[in-house]
Design a protein around this motif. Structure first.
Motif, PDB file in Angstrom:
ATOM      1  N   ASN A   1       0.835  -1.204   0.000  1.00 27.12           N
ATOM      2  CA  ASN A   1       0.000   0.000   0.000  1.00 27.12           C
ATOM      3  C   ASN A   1       0.873   1.258   0.000  1.00 27.12           C
ATOM      4  O   ASN A   1       0.706   2.174   0.799  1.00 27.12           O
ATOM      5  CB  ASN A   1      -0.956   0.003   1.205  1.00 27.12           C
ATOM      6  N   GLU A   2       1.837   1.250  -0.935  1.00 25.15           N
ATOM      7  CA  GLU A   2       2.797   2.336  -1.067  1.00 25.15           C
ATOM      8  C   GLU A   2       2.929   2.706  -2.534  1.00 25.15           C
ATOM      9  O   GLU A   2       2.396   2.021  -3.417  1.00 25.15           O
ATOM     10  CB  GLU A   2       4.168   1.892  -0.546  1.00 25.15           C
ATOM     11  N   ASN A   3       3.676   3.780  -2.791  1.00 21.52           N
ATOM     12  CA  ASN A   3       3.972   4.146  -4.173  1.00 21.52           C
ATOM     13  C   ASN A   3       5.456   4.404  -4.359  1.00 21.52           C
ATOM     14  O   ASN A   3       6.184   4.656  -3.402  1.00 21.52           O
ATOM     15  CB  ASN A   3       3.136   5.346  -4.631  1.00 21.52           C
TER      16      ASN A   3
ATOM     17  N   LYS B   1      -5.359  -0.580   0.564  1.00 22.55           N
ATOM     18  CA  LYS B   1      -5.659   0.758   1.075  1.00 22.55           C
ATOM     19  C   LYS B   1      -5.246   1.757   0.000  1.00 22.55           C
ATOM     20  O   LYS B   1      -4.124   2.287   0.012  1.00 22.55           O
ATOM     21  CB  LYS B   1      -4.928   1.013   2.395  1.00 22.55           C
TER      22      LYS B   1
ATOM     23  N   GLN C   1      -6.278   4.800  -0.890  1.00 22.53           N
ATOM     24  CA  GLN C   1      -6.040   6.196  -0.537  1.00 22.53           C
ATOM     25  C   GLN C   1      -4.662   6.374   0.093  1.00 22.53           C
ATOM     26  O   GLN C   1      -3.928   7.317  -0.220  1.00 22.53           O
ATOM     27  CB  GLN C   1      -7.131   6.698   0.415  1.00 22.53           C
ATOM     28  N   GLN C   2      -4.305   5.456   0.970  1.00 25.33           N
ATOM     29  CA  GLN C   2      -2.987   5.505   1.606  1.00 25.33           C
ATOM     30  C   GLN C   2      -1.877   5.333   0.562  1.00 25.33           C
ATOM     31  O   GLN C   2      -0.858   6.033   0.602  1.00 25.33           O
ATOM     32  CB  GLN C   2      -2.878   4.405   2.655  1.00 25.33           C
TER      33      GLN C   2
ATOM     34  N   ARG D   1      -1.871   6.115  -2.522  1.00 27.46           N
ATOM     35  CA  ARG D   1      -1.758   7.261  -3.448  1.00 27.46           C
ATOM     36  C   ARG D   1      -1.377   8.561  -2.733  1.00 27.46           C
ATOM     37  O   ARG D   1      -1.373   9.630  -3.347  1.00 27.46           O
ATOM     38  CB  ARG D   1      -3.097   7.466  -4.169  1.00 27.46           C
ATOM     39  N   LYS D   2      -1.021   8.442  -1.493  1.00 28.79           N
ATOM     40  CA  LYS D   2      -0.710   9.624  -0.691  1.00 28.79           C
ATOM     41  C   LYS D   2       0.433  10.423  -1.320  1.00 28.79           C
ATOM     42  O   LYS D   2       1.441   9.878  -1.756  1.00 28.79           O
ATOM     43  CB  LYS D   2      -0.331   9.185   0.727  1.00 28.79           C
ATOM     44  N   ASN D   3       0.243  11.754  -1.364  1.00 28.57           N
ATOM     45  CA  ASN D   3       1.241  12.719  -1.855  1.00 28.57           C
ATOM     46  C   ASN D   3       1.494  12.649  -3.359  1.00 28.57           C
ATOM     47  O   ASN D   3       2.464  13.238  -3.853  1.00 28.57           O
ATOM     48  CB  ASN D   3       2.585  12.542  -1.120  1.00 28.57           C
TER      49      ASN D   3
END
Length: 410
Positions: free
Chosen positions: A274-276, A305, A307-308, A310-312
Motif C-alpha cells: 500500500n505504497e507508491n 488501502k 487512498q494511503q 496514493r498519498k502525496n
C-alpha cells in the motif's frame, strides 16, 4: 470451565467441518474414478475382453482411489504432501478426462442404435477423441507448463510524459514456487526470458509461493538474477499471506509472512505494501502504486488501502496500479478513480484455454490480456507458474512486455 467448554465446542465444529469437506471430496473422487470407467466397461469391454483384462483396466482406478482417499483422510499441508497430491490428481485427470469424453461419444452413438454407420462412426470418433485428449493431458502435465511465451503490448495514454515514450515494463505473476520446486530450470528460463528483453522495469503482481516461505529457498539465487534499469517491483498475492498452511497459531503465520517479505527484499525486489514508488526520466516522472491483495471473496485477504497508497501523488502524474486480483478493477478503480492502467494476475486463465475460451471466464470477467474502458485499462497476466498441478494447456506461462507510448512525444 467456561473457556474449556468453548474450546471443546470450537474443536468439535472444526472437526465436523473437516469431516464434511472430506466426505464431499471423497464422493467427488469416487464418482470421477468409477462412473466413466464403469461406462467404458459396460459399453466396450464387457462383451469383448476377458475378465482378467477388465480387472487389469480397473486396477489403476482402484489404486488411485485408495491413494486419494488415504490422502484426503490424512490431509497434510506439508510441501511433500502437496507434491503427492499434485501427482495423484495429475494421474487422475489423465485417466478421467479421456474416459469421460469417450463415454459421452459412445452414448451418443447408442442413440442411433439402428443406424450402424452412425454408431460405428461415433465409436471411431470416441476412440480418436479419447486418445487425443489423453495425449493432450499428458503434454500439459509434462511439457505444457514449460512452454513459456512472451507477449508484447503497447499502452498509449495522454498522461504518459514524453520522456517515458518507449518505456518497457516486464510483467509476470503467480510463480507458485512450491509447484516448481524440482524445476529450477523452468524458473531459470523465466528469468532469462525476462532479462533478454532488457526491460526498464520488472513487475511481479503476487503469489510467489503456494503455502510456505520455505518454497523460496531453492530459487533465491535464480530470482536474484532479474535485472532492469529501474529494478524489480512486487506486491502480495493471496497465497503470500500463507493462509493455506496449517500453522500452530496466527503469530507463527504472521512471522512467516514477514520472513517472506524480507526474502523478496533480500533478492533486490522493491515490495510495495500500500505504497507508491516514483520513477524519473529527466524532468518527467510516473508513479507505481502497489496495493496489498484485495480479493472478491471473503476467503481471500482484503488489505488494499488505495487512498494511503496514493498519498502525496500529483493528480497529473501518470499512475500505474499493481493489484494481484483483477476483480478490484471493476469494483474500485473504474467507479472511483481515473487511474489509467492496472496490472494484475491471479486467474492463471485456469491453466486451460482453447481458442479464446477459458473456464476462468466463469469466475472473472477479465481473466487474461488487455481490457479497456474509456481511458482506463487493465492487463491481466495469466501467470508463469501453476498452483498445485504442474499443468497448462493453451493458457501457456506468459511474460508480458508493456511499452508505454506518449502522444505528447509525437
Amino acid at each position: 470451565m467456561r473457556s474449556f467448554v468453548i474450546s471443546l465446542f470450537t474443536t468439535a465444529q472444526i472437526l465436523i467441518t473437516q469431516s464434511r469437506m472430506i466426505a464431499r471430496i471423497l464422493i467427488l473422487l469416487i464418482a470421477l474414478l468409477t462412473l466413466p470407467a464403469w461406462g467404458i466397461d459396460c459399453l466396450v469391454l464387457r462383451n469383448k475382453w476377458p475378465r482378467w483384462g477388465r480387472l487389469l483396466f480397473a486396477l489403476p482406478h482402484l489404486l488411485l482411489l485408495m491413494a486419494l482417499t488415504f490422502t484426503a483422510i490424512n490431509e497434510s499441508y506439508t510441501m511433500t504432501a502437496d507434491a503427492v497430491k499434485g501427482f495423484l490428481l495429475s494421474a487422475t485427470l489423465c485417466l478421467v478426462v479421456p474416459e469421460t469424453l469417450t463415454v459421452l461419444l459412445l452414448l451418443i452413438g447408442r442413440i442411433g442404435k439402428k443406424q450402424k454407420f452412425f454408431r460405428r462412426s461415433m465409436t471411431v470418433l470416441a476412440s480418436l477423441v479419447g486418445a487425443l485428449s489423453f495425449m493432450m493431458m499428458l503434454y500439459s502435465f509434462t511439457l505444457g507448463y514449460k512452454r513459456i511465451q512472451t507477449k508484447q503490448f503497447t499502452f498509449t495514454h495522454p498522461s504518459i510524459p514524453p520522456q517515458f515514450k518507449g518505456y518497457r515494463i516486464a510483467l509476470i505473476s503467480d510463480l507458485h514456487l512450491g509447484t516448481l520446486r524440482h524445476h529450477q530450470d523452468v524458473v531459470q528460463q523465466i528469468v532469462d526470458s525476462i532479462n533478454v528483453q532488457q526491460p526498464d522495469l520488472i513487475i511481479f503482481v503476487g503469489d510467489l509461493v503456494n503455502y510456505h516461505v520455505r518454497e523460496i529457498e531453492p530459487f533465491r539465487n535464480i530470482l536474484s538474477q532479474l535485472k532492469a534499469r529501474d529494478g524489480m517491483v512486487s506486491v502480495m498475492g493471496n497465497h503470500d499471506y500463507l493462509t493455506y498452511f496449517r500453522w500452530n497459531n496466527t503469530a507463527e503465520r504472521l512471522a512467516a509472512v514477514r520472513q517472506l517479505q524480507q526474502e523478496e527484499r533480500n533478492m533486490g525486489w522493491k515490495l510495495l505494501l500500500n505504497e507508491n514508488l516514483i520513477l524519473h526520466r529527466g524532468n518527467d516522472s510516473i508513479a507505481v502504486i502497489g496495493l496489498e491483495n484485495h480479493g472478491n471473496r471473503p476467503s481471500f485477504p482484503r488489505r488494499a488501502k488505495l487512498q494511503q497508497a496514493r498519498k502525496n501523488l500529483s493528480p497529473n502524474c501518470f499512475q500505474l496500479l499493481l493489484q494481484h486480483d483483477p476483480s478490484y478493477w471493476e469494483a474500485q478503480i473504474l467507479p472511483n478513480t481515473d487511474i489509467p492502467l492496472m496490472l494484475s494476475g491471479h486467474t492463471h486463465a485456469m491453466q486451460l484455454q482453447i481458442g479464446k475460451w477459458s473456464p476462468a471466464a466463469w469466475f472473472y470477467p477479465q481473466w487474461s490480456g488487455l481490457y479497456q474502458q474509456g481511458n482506463q485499462a487493465l492487463l491481466v497476466n495469466p501467470g508463469v507458474g501453476e498452483v498445485l498441478l504442474p499443468f497448462r494447456f493453451g493458457a501457456w506461462p506468459e511474460i508480458d512486455i508493456i511499452t508505454l507510448d506518449s502522444p505528447l512525444a509525437h
